[in-house]
Scaffold this active site. Structure first.
Site, short mmCIF file in Angstrom:
data_model
loop_
_atom_site.label_atom_id
_atom_site.label_comp_id
_atom_site.label_asym_id
_atom_site.label_seq_id
_atom_site.Cartn_x
_atom_site.Cartn_y
_atom_site.Cartn_z
N ARG A 146 0.84 -1.21 0.00
CA ARG A 146 0.00 0.00 0.00
C ARG A 146 0.87 1.25 0.00
O ARG A 146 0.57 2.23 -0.69
CB ARG A 146 -0.94 0.01 1.21
CG ARG A 146 -2.03 -1.02 1.14
CD ARG A 146 -2.99 -0.90 2.31
NE ARG A 146 -3.83 0.29 2.20
CZ ARG A 146 -4.63 0.73 3.17
NH1 ARG A 146 -4.68 0.10 4.33
NH2 ARG A 146 -5.38 1.80 2.99
N CYS A 168 -1.40 6.25 8.84
CA CYS A 168 -1.80 4.98 8.21
C CYS A 168 -2.84 5.29 7.15
O CYS A 168 -2.69 6.26 6.40
CB CYS A 168 -2.34 4.02 9.27
SG CYS A 168 -3.79 4.65 10.17
#
Length: 292
Positions: free
Chosen positions: A180, A234
């Site tokens: 990611r 995040c």
């Protein structure tokens, strides 16, 4: 010794059992998953006696929007919910989840941000309680209301501009999975990639295979390659809170969290996006952004 004289934020099941025989902390059950949200059904099936169920999405976060998928809660609403959970000005609080430490860490972080000084997290969550032969209740708990006064900003928080500046001047850590971070996959948000200048250190390396954190020495080893002066982000501010909890459970200070995280960063559509591994060229892109 912890560098800023904080009490260590983790508690094990055995210690919690002993604590419950001699004091009366407020217990919060925050079992939740990203896929399914709050798990009140698990609470109804069995919980630590005296625990109050709290919904992370509805009670401890704001509404999704330009500040991300899990932004800061509205102060008055948070204060009302915490009071209805029985939290008073002098309360000690213990939170637990289903063992992955995500919801409990975000609850810990939110309560600490709100000015509650004594908040602990049950390492390993409810499964650890069961493994320690802790007693179980199925009673729905409705406590006497508390009188807590929320003092927002009691933990350091970054906004998008602060995160960009931190990445330029210090070490901004993206704690998502490496794929990611590199922008190879993005299962949740509409844009893949990372904040220019951020480095990647997946916080899953701090989680034990059966749930809960790896032991304290192992946590210190995992964090050894990072400077003390870090900030974390995040996807939406949940996993970053878990990373902050892991850092705080060693001899390091609680790092600032960019609570909007990647979902907040990309919401405006005009912030730079980096892909691949961090490179020197990212800093030039970031400098252009900061100059606008």
């Amino acid at each position: 010794m912890v560098s800023d004289n904080r009490p260590m934020p983790l508690i094990d099941a055995s210690t919690l059992r002993t604590l419950l025989t001699g004091s009366n902390p407020v217990l919060l059950d925050v079992r939740w998953s990203l896929a399914d949200g709050a798990d009140h059904g698990a609470y109804s099936a069995g919980h630590v006696p005296g625990a109050v169920f709290v919904d992370v999405d509805e009670d401890l976060c704001g509404r999704p929007g330009p500040d991300g998928r899990h932004p800061l809660p509205e102060v008055a609403a948070l204060q009302d919910r915490l009071r209805r959970s029985g939290i008073a000005a002098n309360s000690a609080v213990v939170v637990y989840d289903g063992g992955d430490m995500l919801a409990a860490a975000r609850a810990w972080w939110t309560l600490r941000w709100a000015g509650i000084a004594e908040v602990k997290v049950l390492d390993g969550g409810y499964p650890a309680w069961i493994a320690a032969d802790g007693p179980v209740s199925t009673d729905e708990v409705t406590p006497q209301p508390g009188d807590i006064v929320v003092t927002p900003g009691s933990l350091p928080v970054l906004d998008a501009a602060g995160a960009a500046e931190w990445a330029e001047d210090r070490t901004l850590v993206d704690v998502r999975a490496a794929a990611r971070y590199r922008g190879e996959v993005e299962p949740i948000d509409p844009v893949a990639g990372h904040i220019p200048g951020a480095v990647n250190h997946p916080d899953t390396d701090l989680i034990a295979p059966g749930g809960g954190f790896i032991n304290a020495d192992a946590r210190r080893r995992e964090l050894a390659d990072l400077p003390r002066d870090i900030a974390v982000y995040c996807g939406s501010g949940i996993t970053a809170a878990r990373a902050a909890l892991a850092v705080a459970s060693t001899d390091r200070p609680i790092p600032p969290v960019y609570i909007g995280s990647w979902s907040g960063w990309i919401a405006s559509g005009d912030r730079p996006v980096a892909r691949g591994e961090a490179a020197a060229g990212d800093l030039a892109t970031l400098a252009e952004f900061l100059a606008t």
